[in-house]
Scaffold this active site. Structure first.
Site, short mmCIF file in Angstrom:
data_model
loop_
_atom_site.label_atom_id
_atom_site.label_comp_id
_atom_site.label_asym_id
_atom_site.label_seq_id
_atom_site.Cartn_x
_atom_site.Cartn_y
_atom_site.Cartn_z
N GLN A 156 0.84 -1.19 0.00
CA GLN A 156 0.00 0.00 0.00
C GLN A 156 0.88 1.25 0.00
OE1 GLN A 156 -3.47 -0.32 0.14
NE2 GLN A 156 -3.61 1.84 -0.19
N PHE A 157 1.33 1.67 -1.19
CA PHE A 157 2.21 2.83 -1.28
C PHE A 157 1.54 4.09 -0.76
CE2 PHE A 157 -0.04 3.36 -5.26
CZ PHE A 157 -0.12 4.74 -5.42
N THR A 158 0.21 4.13 -0.75
CA THR A 158 -0.50 5.34 -0.31
C THR A 158 -0.35 5.61 1.18
OG1 THR A 158 -2.59 4.16 -0.06
CG2 THR A 158 -2.16 5.18 -2.21
#
Length: 139
Positions: free
Chosen positions: A72-74
């Site tokens: 989850q890069f966010t």
């Protein structure tokens, strides 16, 4: 690295029409990677996740509870300025993917049952939270 850990009665991740990961009564873990993360940090975050006492004051290790790990890069999004988040603190995929794999490998080495999403895929993540209990781990 950051991990957003949620207690769930069930969770799954679907890519296209196929369920690629699914658990019951465990932890949904969203994992983000930044530029200076290392395999050692991945291993330490795995230890902290596995030993985190959020399942009625017991850990996934105590209960042999499964984990569903989703990249989850966010988690490294920055929306302090304006309305459009910046993702500049998130590591590029070429850096992040091997570290997510190290994190999963370290969990499995500790005896964890781990399901995963698919890196760089459009995923549909479903979960039923318990509690709800959500904890942010960060190294």
């Amino acid at each position: 690295m950051r991990a957003l850990v949620q207690t769930v009665s069930r969770a799954s991740v679907t890519v296209g029409e196929a369920v690629v990961g699914e658990i019951m009564d465990g932890l949904l873990v969203l994992v983000g990677v930044t530029h200076d993360d290392t395999p050692a940090k991945a291993a330490e975050l795995a230890r902290k996740t596995w030993e985190l006492r959020v399942l009625d004051d017991r850990s996934a290790a105590d209960l042999a509870a499964p984990l569903l790990v989703i990249s989850q890069f966010t988690l490294y999004g920055d929306a302090r300025k304006g309305r459009r988040p910046s993702w500049s603190a998130a590591a590029p995929a070429e850096t992040a993917e091997p570290l997510i794999e190290e994190y999963v490998k370290a969990l499995r080495a500790r005896g964890a049952t781990v399901e995963t999403g698919r890196f760089r895929a459009h995923m549909l993540v479903e979960s039923v939270n318990v509690g709800p209990c959500t904890v942010l781990l960060e190294l």
